[in-house]
Write a protein that holds these residues in place. Structure first.
Motif, PDB file in Angstrom:
ATOM      1  N   LEU A 135       0.855  -1.174   0.000  1.00 46.73           N
ATOM      2  CA  LEU A 135       0.000   0.000   0.000  1.00 46.73           C
ATOM      3  C   LEU A 135       0.895   1.229   0.000  1.00 46.73           C
ATOM      4  CD1 LEU A 135      -2.510  -1.135   2.782  1.00 46.73           C
ATOM      5  CD2 LEU A 135      -2.839  -1.273   0.311  1.00 46.73           C
ATOM      6  N   VAL A 136       0.641   2.131  -0.920  1.00 50.96           N
ATOM      7  CA  VAL A 136       1.474   3.320  -1.046  1.00 50.96           C
ATOM      8  C   VAL A 136       0.602   4.566  -0.886  1.00 50.96           C
ATOM      9  CG1 VAL A 136       3.053   4.610  -2.507  1.00 50.96           C
ATOM     10  CG2 VAL A 136       3.050   2.102  -2.577  1.00 50.96           C
ATOM     11  N   GLU A 137       0.916   5.334   0.140  1.00 52.14           N
ATOM     12  CA  GLU A 137       0.175   6.557   0.423  1.00 52.14           C
ATOM     13  C   GLU A 137       0.834   7.759  -0.269  1.00 52.14           C
ATOM     14  OE1 GLU A 137       0.300   4.312   4.512  1.00 52.14           O
ATOM     15  OE2 GLU A 137       1.730   4.837   2.917  1.00 52.14           O
ATOM     16  N   SER A 138       0.028   8.770  -0.510  1.00 51.13           N
ATOM     17  CA  SER A 138       0.529  10.038  -1.030  1.00 51.13           C
ATOM     18  C   SER A 138      -0.430  11.137  -0.614  1.00 51.13           C
ATOM     19  CB  SER A 138       0.662   9.999  -2.550  1.00 51.13           C
ATOM     20  OG  SER A 138      -0.595   9.760  -3.156  1.00 51.13           O
ATOM     21  N   GLY A 139       0.050  12.376  -0.703  1.00 52.63           N
ATOM     22  CA  GLY A 139      -0.819  13.515  -0.449  1.00 52.63           C
ATOM     23  C   GLY A 139      -0.590  14.237   0.855  1.00 52.63           C
ATOM     24  N   GLY A 140       0.291  13.725   1.691  1.00 48.22           N
ATOM     25  CA  GLY A 140       0.566  14.415   2.941  1.00 48.22           C
ATOM     26  C   GLY A 140       1.366  15.687   2.713  1.00 48.22           C
TER      27      GLY A 140
ATOM     28  N   ALA B 240      -3.170   0.285  -3.845  1.00 51.28           N
ATOM     29  CA  ALA B 240      -2.688  -1.071  -3.590  1.00 51.28           C
ATOM     30  C   ALA B 240      -1.928  -1.584  -4.805  1.00 51.28           C
ATOM     31  CB  ALA B 240      -3.856  -2.000  -3.281  1.00 51.28           C
ATOM     32  N   SER B 241      -0.979  -2.461  -4.541  1.00 49.86           N
ATOM     33  CA  SER B 241      -0.092  -2.939  -5.605  1.00 49.86           C
ATOM     34  C   SER B 241      -0.707  -4.031  -6.457  1.00 49.86           C
ATOM     35  CB  SER B 241       1.206  -3.460  -4.985  1.00 49.86           C
ATOM     36  OG  SER B 241       0.929  -4.554  -4.117  1.00 49.86           O
ATOM     37  N   ARG B 242      -1.865  -4.542  -6.035  1.00 52.12           N
ATOM     38  CA  ARG B 242      -2.492  -5.593  -6.799  1.00 52.12           C
ATOM     39  C   ARG B 242      -3.999  -5.477  -6.698  1.00 52.12           C
ATOM     40  NH1 ARG B 242      -1.186 -11.281  -4.123  1.00 52.12           N
ATOM     41  NH2 ARG B 242      -2.906 -11.876  -5.462  1.00 52.12           N
ATOM     42  N   ILE B 243      -4.673  -6.193  -7.558  1.00 53.82           N
ATOM     43  CA  ILE B 243      -6.124  -6.169  -7.546  1.00 53.82           C
ATOM     44  C   ILE B 243      -6.630  -6.767  -6.240  1.00 53.82           C
ATOM     45  CG2 ILE B 243      -8.189  -7.091  -8.656  1.00 53.82           C
ATOM     46  CD1 ILE B 243      -6.645  -7.030 -11.293  1.00 53.82           C
ATOM     47  N   ILE B 244      -7.593  -6.086  -5.659  1.00 48.71           N
ATOM     48  CA  ILE B 244      -8.171  -6.546  -4.403  1.00 48.71           C
ATOM     49  C   ILE B 244      -9.546  -7.126  -4.684  1.00 48.71           C
ATOM     50  CG2 ILE B 244      -8.899  -5.885  -2.092  1.00 48.71           C
ATOM     51  CD1 ILE B 244      -6.956  -3.506  -2.329  1.00 48.71           C
ATOM     52  N   LEU B 245      -9.692  -8.426  -4.478  1.00 53.27           N
ATOM     53  CA  LEU B 245     -10.955  -9.109  -4.727  1.00 53.27           C
ATOM     54  C   LEU B 245     -11.476  -9.707  -3.430  1.00 53.27           C
ATOM     55  CD1 LEU B 245     -10.062 -10.941  -8.049  1.00 53.27           C
ATOM     56  CD2 LEU B 245     -11.353  -8.828  -7.770  1.00 53.27           C
TER      57      LEU B 245
ATOM     58  N   TYR C 289      -1.639   6.353   8.063  1.00 54.59           N
ATOM     59  CA  TYR C 289      -1.336   5.058   7.489  1.00 54.59           C
ATOM     60  C   TYR C 289      -2.552   4.495   6.759  1.00 54.59           C
ATOM     61  CZ  TYR C 289       2.696   5.110  10.618  1.00 54.59           C
ATOM     62  OH  TYR C 289       3.858   5.433  11.277  1.00 54.59           O
ATOM     63  N   CYS C 290      -2.304   4.007   5.581  1.00 55.08           N
ATOM     64  CA  CYS C 290      -3.323   3.292   4.821  1.00 55.08           C
ATOM     65  C   CYS C 290      -3.402   1.858   5.338  1.00 55.08           C
ATOM     66  CB  CYS C 290      -2.954   3.311   3.344  1.00 55.08           C
ATOM     67  SG  CYS C 290      -4.150   2.512   2.257  1.00 55.08           S
ATOM     68  N   TYR C 291      -4.585   1.293   5.282  1.00 57.41           N
ATOM     69  CA  TYR C 291      -4.841  -0.010   5.892  1.00 57.41           C
ATOM     70  C   TYR C 291      -5.745  -0.842   4.995  1.00 57.41           C
ATOM     71  CZ  TYR C 291      -7.295  -3.164   9.150  1.00 57.41           C
ATOM     72  OH  TYR C 291      -7.861  -4.249   9.754  1.00 57.41           O
ATOM     73  N   LEU C 292      -5.445  -2.123   4.952  1.00 57.72           N
ATOM     74  CA  LEU C 292      -6.288  -3.063   4.212  1.00 57.72           C
ATOM     75  C   LEU C 292      -6.465  -4.318   5.059  1.00 57.72           C
ATOM     76  CD1 LEU C 292      -7.677  -4.347   1.689  1.00 57.72           C
ATOM     77  CD2 LEU C 292      -5.379  -5.031   0.946  1.00 57.72           C
TER      78      LEU C 292
END
Length: 115
Positions: free
Chosen positions: A4-9, A24-29, A94-97
């Motif tokens: 997970l890569v955040e941006s915008g801060g 996210a670096s891959r498709i989330i299903l 922090y981004c979270y999944l």
């Protein structure tokens, strides 16, 4: 694994706005929850907002009415629109999944609210 890569801060004045993004670096299903947590200096990490793949949202009381979480499932991304920022919002975000009983975290993006 999912990265997970955040941006915008960044630095913003009190009363200002910022929009955070996380990809996210891959498709989330499948059923999953994406969201944002934050950690201020000297404090524990805390929930900011979450959103399920079906669009149900949850917010910390401290950000209700000021922050809006959204996601674009086609882009495997989640966003956090923040308005009326105060110095108390200063933190690493922090981004979270959460998916298949696994937790994934981004490395964080710093938000500093200061004049």
């Amino acid at each position: 694994q999912v990265q997970l890569v955040e941006s915008g801060g960044g630095l913003v004045q009190p009363g200002g706005s910022l929009r955070l993004s996380c990809a996210a670096s891959r498709i989330i299903l499948g059923n999953n929850v994406m969201g944002w947590y934050r950690q201020a200096p000297g404090k524990e990490r805390e929930l900011v907002a979450t959103i399920t793949n079906s669009g149900s949202t949850n917010y910390a009381d401290s950000v209700k009415g000021r922050f809006t979480i959204s996601r674009d499932n086609a882009k495997n991304s989640v966003y956090l629109q923040m308005i009326t920022l105060t110095p108390e919002d200063t933190a690493v975000y922090y981004c979270y999944l959460y998916i298949f009983a696994l937790n994934f975290w981004g490395k964080g993006t710093l938000v500093t609210v200061s004049s």
